[in-house]
Scaffold this motif. Structure first.
Motif, PDB file in Angstrom:
ATOM      1  N   TYR A 192       0.811  -1.219   0.000  1.00 31.20           N
ATOM      2  CA  TYR A 192       0.000   0.000   0.000  1.00 31.20           C
ATOM      3  C   TYR A 192       0.843   1.267   0.000  1.00 31.20           C
ATOM      4  O   TYR A 192       0.394   2.311  -0.438  1.00 31.20           O
ATOM      5  CB  TYR A 192      -1.094  -0.007   1.073  1.00 31.20           C
ATOM      6  N   MET A 193       2.100   1.183   0.475  1.00 33.84           N
ATOM      7  CA  MET A 193       2.947   2.369   0.366  1.00 33.84           C
ATOM      8  C   MET A 193       3.353   2.618  -1.077  1.00 33.84           C
ATOM      9  O   MET A 193       3.424   3.762  -1.529  1.00 33.84           O
ATOM     10  CB  MET A 193       4.185   2.217   1.233  1.00 33.84           C
ATOM     11  N   ALA A 194       3.597   1.526  -1.814  1.00 31.63           N
ATOM     12  CA  ALA A 194       3.952   1.685  -3.228  1.00 31.63           C
ATOM     13  C   ALA A 194       2.791   2.319  -3.990  1.00 31.63           C
ATOM     14  O   ALA A 194       2.985   3.206  -4.824  1.00 31.63           O
ATOM     15  CB  ALA A 194       4.324   0.338  -3.828  1.00 31.63           C
ATOM     16  N   THR A 195       1.551   1.865  -3.687  1.00 32.31           N
ATOM     17  CA  THR A 195       0.377   2.424  -4.359  1.00 32.31           C
ATOM     18  C   THR A 195       0.232   3.909  -4.057  1.00 32.31           C
ATOM     19  O   THR A 195       0.020   4.732  -4.942  1.00 32.31           O
ATOM     20  CB  THR A 195      -0.897   1.690  -3.874  1.00 32.31           C
ATOM     21  N   GLU A 196       0.390   4.228  -2.765  1.00 27.38           N
ATOM     22  CA  GLU A 196       0.272   5.628  -2.341  1.00 27.38           C
ATOM     23  C   GLU A 196       1.311   6.511  -3.035  1.00 27.38           C
ATOM     24  O   GLU A 196       1.006   7.591  -3.519  1.00 27.38           O
ATOM     25  CB  GLU A 196       0.451   5.696  -0.818  1.00 27.38           C
ATOM     26  N   LYS A 197       2.533   5.991  -3.093  1.00 28.26           N
ATOM     27  CA  LYS A 197       3.636   6.739  -3.709  1.00 28.26           C
ATOM     28  C   LYS A 197       3.339   6.995  -5.192  1.00 28.26           C
ATOM     29  O   LYS A 197       3.583   8.082  -5.712  1.00 28.26           O
ATOM     30  CB  LYS A 197       4.925   5.940  -3.526  1.00 28.26           C
ATOM     31  N   LYS A 198       2.779   5.950  -5.840  1.00 31.33           N
ATOM     32  CA  LYS A 198       2.464   6.073  -7.256  1.00 31.33           C
ATOM     33  C   LYS A 198       1.411   7.149  -7.474  1.00 31.33           C
ATOM     34  O   LYS A 198       1.525   7.995  -8.367  1.00 31.33           O
ATOM     35  CB  LYS A 198       1.956   4.723  -7.776  1.00 31.33           C
ATOM     36  N   GLN A 199       0.405   7.120  -6.611  1.00 31.49           N
ATOM     37  CA  GLN A 199      -0.657   8.130  -6.714  1.00 31.49           C
ATOM     38  C   GLN A 199      -0.095   9.529  -6.467  1.00 31.49           C
ATOM     39  O   GLN A 199      -0.387  10.465  -7.205  1.00 31.49           O
ATOM     40  CB  GLN A 199      -1.749   7.848  -5.685  1.00 31.49           C
ATOM     41  N   ALA A 200       0.735   9.632  -5.409  1.00 29.36           N
ATOM     42  CA  ALA A 200       1.322  10.928  -5.073  1.00 29.36           C
ATOM     43  C   ALA A 200       2.106  11.486  -6.251  1.00 29.36           C
ATOM     44  O   ALA A 200       1.988  12.655  -6.595  1.00 29.36           O
ATOM     45  CB  ALA A 200       2.227  10.791  -3.852  1.00 29.36           C
ATOM     46  N   LEU A 201       2.876  10.606  -6.891  1.00 34.65           N
ATOM     47  CA  LEU A 201       3.700  11.054  -8.016  1.00 34.65           C
ATOM     48  C   LEU A 201       2.839  11.515  -9.185  1.00 34.65           C
ATOM     49  O   LEU A 201       3.166  12.492  -9.860  1.00 34.65           O
ATOM     50  CB  LEU A 201       4.635   9.937  -8.471  1.00 34.65           C
ATOM     51  N   SER A 202       1.721  10.802  -9.417  1.00 31.83           N
ATOM     52  CA  SER A 202       0.860  11.174 -10.543  1.00 31.83           C
ATOM     53  C   SER A 202       0.219  12.537 -10.279  1.00 31.83           C
ATOM     54  O   SER A 202      -0.174  13.233 -11.206  1.00 31.83           O
ATOM     55  CB  SER A 202      -0.205  10.105 -10.784  1.00 31.83           C
ATOM     56  N   LEU A 203       0.151  12.926  -9.005  1.00 34.09           N
ATOM     57  CA  LEU A 203      -0.381  14.256  -8.678  1.00 34.09           C
ATOM     58  C   LEU A 203       0.744  15.271  -8.496  1.00 34.09           C
ATOM     59  O   LEU A 203       0.538  16.359  -7.975  1.00 34.09           O
ATOM     60  CB  LEU A 203      -1.219  14.193  -7.397  1.00 34.09           C
ATOM     61  N   LYS A 204       1.951  14.866  -8.850  1.00 33.67           N
ATOM     62  CA  LYS A 204       3.140  15.715  -8.707  1.00 33.67           C
ATOM     63  C   LYS A 204       3.380  16.111  -7.251  1.00 33.67           C
ATOM     64  O   LYS A 204       3.889  17.188  -6.963  1.00 33.67           O
ATOM     65  CB  LYS A 204       3.019  16.983  -9.565  1.00 33.67           C
ATOM     66  N   TYR A 205       2.969  15.257  -6.328  1.00 33.25           N
ATOM     67  CA  TYR A 205       3.192  15.515  -4.916  1.00 33.25           C
ATOM     68  C   TYR A 205       4.397  14.701  -4.501  1.00 33.25           C
ATOM     69  O   TYR A 205       4.359  13.479  -4.524  1.00 33.25           O
ATOM     70  CB  TYR A 205       1.948  15.098  -4.128  1.00 33.25           C
ATOM     71  N   ASN A 206       5.489  15.373  -4.137  1.00 35.38           N
ATOM     72  CA  ASN A 206       6.721  14.620  -3.903  1.00 35.38           C
ATOM     73  C   ASN A 206       7.124  14.594  -2.438  1.00 35.38           C
ATOM     74  O   ASN A 206       8.278  14.472  -2.100  1.00 35.38           O
ATOM     75  CB  ASN A 206       7.849  15.179  -4.766  1.00 35.38           C
ATOM     76  N   LYS A 207       6.153  14.760  -1.548  1.00 42.74           N
ATOM     77  CA  LYS A 207       6.538  14.774  -0.140  1.00 42.74           C
ATOM     78  C   LYS A 207       6.322  13.431   0.533  1.00 42.74           C
ATOM     79  O   LYS A 207       6.787  13.199   1.625  1.00 42.74           O
ATOM     80  CB  LYS A 207       5.779  15.876   0.601  1.00 42.74           C
ATOM     81  N   PHE A 208       5.603  12.546  -0.142  1.00 40.80           N
ATOM     82  CA  PHE A 208       5.419  11.210   0.415  1.00 40.80           C
ATOM     83  C   PHE A 208       6.597  10.340  -0.003  1.00 40.80           C
ATOM     84  O   PHE A 208       6.800  10.084  -1.190  1.00 40.80           O
ATOM     85  CB  PHE A 208       4.094  10.610  -0.069  1.00 40.80           C
ATOM     86  N   LEU A 209       7.407   9.921   0.953  1.00 43.00           N
ATOM     87  CA  LEU A 209       8.576   9.076   0.707  1.00 43.00           C
ATOM     88  C   LEU A 209       9.369   9.489  -0.530  1.00 43.00           C
ATOM     89  O   LEU A 209       9.447   8.718  -1.488  1.00 43.00           O
ATOM     90  CB  LEU A 209       8.137   7.616   0.528  1.00 43.00           C
ATOM     91  N   PRO A 210       9.955  10.684  -0.531  1.00 44.83           N
ATOM     92  CA  PRO A 210      10.682  11.119  -1.725  1.00 44.83           C
ATOM     93  C   PRO A 210      11.748  10.124  -2.183  1.00 44.83           C
ATOM     94  O   PRO A 210      12.022  10.015  -3.375  1.00 44.83           O
ATOM     95  CB  PRO A 210      11.299  12.458  -1.311  1.00 44.83           C
ATOM     96  N   ALA A 211      12.360   9.414  -1.258  1.00 51.75           N
ATOM     97  CA  ALA A 211      13.418   8.479  -1.663  1.00 51.75           C
ATOM     98  C   ALA A 211      12.927   7.032  -1.724  1.00 51.75           C
ATOM     99  O   ALA A 211      13.716   6.098  -1.801  1.00 51.75           O
ATOM    100  CB  ALA A 211      14.605   8.595  -0.720  1.00 51.75           C
ATOM    101  N   GLY A 212      11.595   6.846  -1.696  1.00 54.61           N
ATOM    102  CA  GLY A 212      11.034   5.522  -1.941  1.00 54.61           C
ATOM    103  C   GLY A 212      11.282   4.487  -0.854  1.00 54.61           C
ATOM    104  O   GLY A 212      11.575   4.811   0.291  1.00 54.61           O
ATOM    105  N   GLN A 213      11.156   3.224  -1.259  1.00 57.35           N
ATOM    106  CA  GLN A 213      11.298   2.115  -0.311  1.00 57.35           C
ATOM    107  C   GLN A 213      12.467   1.216  -0.681  1.00 57.35           C
ATOM    108  O   GLN A 213      12.827   1.118  -1.844  1.00 57.35           O
ATOM    109  CB  GLN A 213      10.055   1.232  -0.360  1.00 57.35           C
ATOM    110  N   THR A 214      13.019   0.556   0.321  1.00 59.01           N
ATOM    111  CA  THR A 214      14.023  -0.477   0.076  1.00 59.01           C
ATOM    112  C   THR A 214      13.668  -1.698   0.916  1.00 59.01           C
ATOM    113  O   THR A 214      12.735  -1.657   1.704  1.00 59.01           O
ATOM    114  CB  THR A 214      15.432  -0.017   0.498  1.00 59.01           C
ATOM    115  N   THR A 215      14.415  -2.761   0.740  1.00 52.45           N
ATOM    116  CA  THR A 215      14.234  -3.910   1.619  1.00 52.45           C
ATOM    117  C   THR A 215      15.550  -4.654   1.752  1.00 52.45           C
ATOM    118  O   THR A 215      16.526  -4.318   1.076  1.00 52.45           O
ATOM    119  CB  THR A 215      13.132  -4.851   1.121  1.00 52.45           C
ATOM    120  N   GLN A 216      15.576  -5.637   2.614  1.00 48.87           N
ATOM    121  CA  GLN A 216      16.814  -6.369   2.863  1.00 48.87           C
ATOM    122  C   GLN A 216      16.498  -7.822   3.146  1.00 48.87           C
ATOM    123  O   GLN A 216      15.477  -8.138   3.754  1.00 48.87           O
ATOM    124  CB  GLN A 216      17.519  -5.752   4.075  1.00 48.87           C
TER     125      GLN A 216
END
Lengths: 418, 252
Positions: A192-216
């Motif tokens: 759901y964070m990836a979905t949110e980030k995608k939506q935010a980007l499509s609205l040109k809103y870059n304050k939600f996780l600007p550097a995205g997600q990682t994992t290990q």
């Protein structure tokens, strides 16, 4: 202020988290605030193990109610325990940051009591830093699996990067080694964070996780093959648009355990996996291309050379005409090399001397390229393999055929290659 | 072998370029120091001339290669001895190929050498964005000392000024005795020449230093020791000014 003893304990418990990058965000400073983030990231120091220190990597507490077998902080492990208050962490970050010792904070925590209580505390620390201390530096927050969605999403508004650790490459191993964690608990917040980030980007809103997600994930603690790990990695990049997947080769942490290997898994396997990771992200390779019927990566060659050796029909490549993505597949030509070649050939034909000047590793590339139709390599497969082989002294060892020669050499002798 | 000696300024360097073309005399080396002269060497002392330099810079503005003037200013910050020669060769290549953007012709030796020179400087700037360490003084401003290979103090100022926008600080290049200062509003560069710079540190500083050393030691994974890699990233010549490395220097 936090004391030396607790700082030591909380850092030593956090150090096995691999990620320390501070890139991907260009957060700006505010009017009366402190700090900003730099797109490319900045390393502030390097420890004896050669890893960079970019962020203050620390746990809020290492008192854990979980019992993950591979983890130093597991409940049943006999280690010193400590905790810090959100305010103590904030103070430490601010005073290190003012002295330019760090680029920001990498905050994580053991699961004390419940996931929600822990996540709440993490969120509290982050909001304090941003609002009370007006801190605009980089923050990487570890998400606590199975914590409430609202808490996690709110954290995403304040931090630059968030990560949930996959921990182990398969659900089966996760169940076996980390019984309190679940695949759903880890993957659903990533989703759901990836979905949110995608939506935010499509609205040109870059304050939600600007550097995205990682994992290990931990490599070598469980029996998964390289193939499984690589396919999983590719899937994660596709599905969650992750910025990075980190691998950490397993280091035994206290006491013997029947479920886990007793000696550390060499770093070579981890290294090879990272090489594949680069091929996936920057070199246009797909997992299916890199892997062959043999599920595991060869130790002797790097994966790109391995692919090149398996695909003689692809080579030789003409330096003066091949497109950049083809050049990238040649052993010895990397990103910088391809960039130089593509630019330089606009001015005139390149020959081998020009390549040498541009510091292309001709020792590796020579058997795979032509310059103006000229080929100076060898068609002898074994000789080619030998130039690419990893050797400790970096010199080519050509051995005389003996009773103990390996299959490869014996075969090539039979075919008259030597 | 032809050698030009000049005053080391940008205007002087452009005068060298002008004279080289005007007198049809292409120098092998250009330097701002007195050099030992070989038997077959021709050494020319170039007098800096603003008019000549202006003609060269006007010419460069009309060349297809863009940003040469800016790149030359940056390259002059280099600490390398052969920098003038490298810059001269590049400027010559640019003028000789007036109708071509040569900046990315990496097969050309002078272009490649110049691009390497620039990269050394920008890489060091990037490194010191991380390796600068501030200490708080009794007066409340933050002070950092370092000794970079290239003269990069001024290039670092914008980065720290936007990062610590309301924190007064001084960056002190010990090697050249040059100070970059920021008071919370404006930046300035001061050349201290042979004057001694003394800073009184706040009493708490020692505590922060120890906290940082504790952190540095604890975050290391002993099982994965890789000293060579660490030294590649963090060259020993920079250690002198890093608090986390002070413990080790003391134990040598």
């Amino acid at each position: 202020m936090i004391d030396f003893e607790r700082l030591r304990i909380l850092t030593e418990s956090a150090k096995y988290d691999v990620s320390c990058s501070s890139s991907g965000s260009s957060r700006r400073n505010t009017k009366r605030g402190l700090g900003n983030a730099e797109m490319g990231g900045i390393c502030h120091s390097f420890t004896e193990d050669g890893r960079c220190i970019s962020l203050l990597k620390i746990l809020l507490t290492n008192k854990c109610s979980y019992d993950c077998q591979y983890c130093v902080n597991r409940r049943s492990n006999d280690v010193e325990r400590a905790e810090a208050t959100p305010e103590e962490i904030c103070e430490l970050v601010m005073s290190f940051y003012r002295r330019n010792m760090i680029e920001g904070l990498f905050l994580s925590s053991a699961v004390d009591q419940s996931p929600d209580a822990t996540m709440e505390k993490l969120l509290d620390t982050v909001i304090r830093l941003r609002k009370l201390h007006r801190f605009n530096g980089y923050i990487h927050l570890k998400g606590i699996p199975s914590a409430d969605k609202k808490l996690i999403m709110r954290a995403g508004e304040f931090v630059d990067r968030m990560s949930f650790n996959i921990e182990l490459p398969s659900e089966r191993s996760l169940k076996l080694l980390a019984p309190q964690k679940s695949k759903v608990g880890i993957l659903s917040p990533m989703g759901y964070m990836a979905t949110e980030k995608k939506q935010a980007l499509s609205l040109k809103y870059n304050k939600f996780l600007p550097a995205g997600q990682t994992t290990q994930m931990i490599v070598g603690a469980s029996p998964e093959s390289d193939g499984q790990i690589i396919r999983l990695t590719q899937g994660l990049y596709k599905k969650f648009a992750l910025k990075r997947v980190y691998f950490s080769s397993y280091v035994p942490t206290n006491e013997k355990n029947a479920l886990l290997p007793t000696s550390p898994v060499g770093i070579l396997r981890e290294h090879r996996l990272y090489q594949v990771d680069w091929l996936l992200r920057f070199y246009g390779f797909k997992a299916e291309e890199i892997l062959d019927e043999n599920e595991n990566l060869p130790e002797g060659y790097d994966p790109k050379c391995h692919w090149a050796l398996k695909h003689p029909e692809f080579f030789p490549v003409e330096i003066n005409t091949a497109p950049a993505e083809v050049l990238l597949r040649v052993p010895g030509i990397g990103f910088k090399g391809a960039y130089k070649i593509v630019n330089a050939r606009r001015y005139g034909k390149l020959d081998f001397l020009d390549l040498a000047k541009m510091r292309i590793v001709l020792k590796r590339a020579i058997n795979f390229i032509t310059c103006n139709g000229k080929f100076f390599g060898t068609e002898n497969q074994l000789a080619v393999k030998n130039t690419l082989l990893l050797t400790s002294t970096d010199s080519v060892i050509l051995s005389q055929l003996s009773m103990f020669s390996n299959d490869e050499i014996r075969q090539s002798v039979l075919q008259g290659e030597i | 072998m032809i050698t030009f000696i000049f005053d080391g300024t940008k205007i002087g360097l452009f005068t060298c370029v002008f004279d080289a073309y005007y007198e049809r005399r292409i120098p092998k080396t250009i330097t701002d120091k007195q050099v030992q002269v070989g038997f077959y060497d021709n050494v020319y002392q170039i007098e800096t001339d603003t008019q000549k330099a202006k003609r060269v810079s006007d010419c460069l503005k009309n060349c297809k290669t863009i940003g040469v003037l800016k790149d030359v200013s940056l390259a002059l910050k280099s600490g390398r001895d052969d920098k003038f020669t490298v810059i001269f060769n590049y400027v010559k290549t640019v003028i000789d190929n007036k109708n071509l953007d040569v900046s990315k012709n990496f097969a050309n030796e002078s272009v490649l050498a110049f691009s390497d020179l620039i990269k050394q400087i920008t890489y060091e700037v990037h490194r010191f964005k991380g390796f600068i360490r501030f200490e708080e003084s009794v007066d409340g401003y933050y002070y950092a000392h370092f000794s970079p290979d290239n003269d990069i103090t001024w290039l670092l100022m914008p980065h720290f000024a936007s990062r610590f926008s309301n924190q007064a600080f001084i960056i002190h290049d010990v090697k050249r005795n040059v100070l970059g200062m920021y008071d919370g509003y404006n930046s300035a560069q001061v050349n201290a020449e042979d004057r001694q710079v003394t800073v009184y540190l706040s009493d708490d500083e020692i505590n922060f230093k120890k906290l940082w050393q504790t952190y540095y030691k604890s975050v290391n994974i002993k099982e994965r020791k890789n000293h060579r890699l660490m030294k590649n990233f963090l060259p020993v010549r920079y250690w002198e000014h890093l608090p986390e490395k002070q413990v080790e220097i003391a134990s040598f």
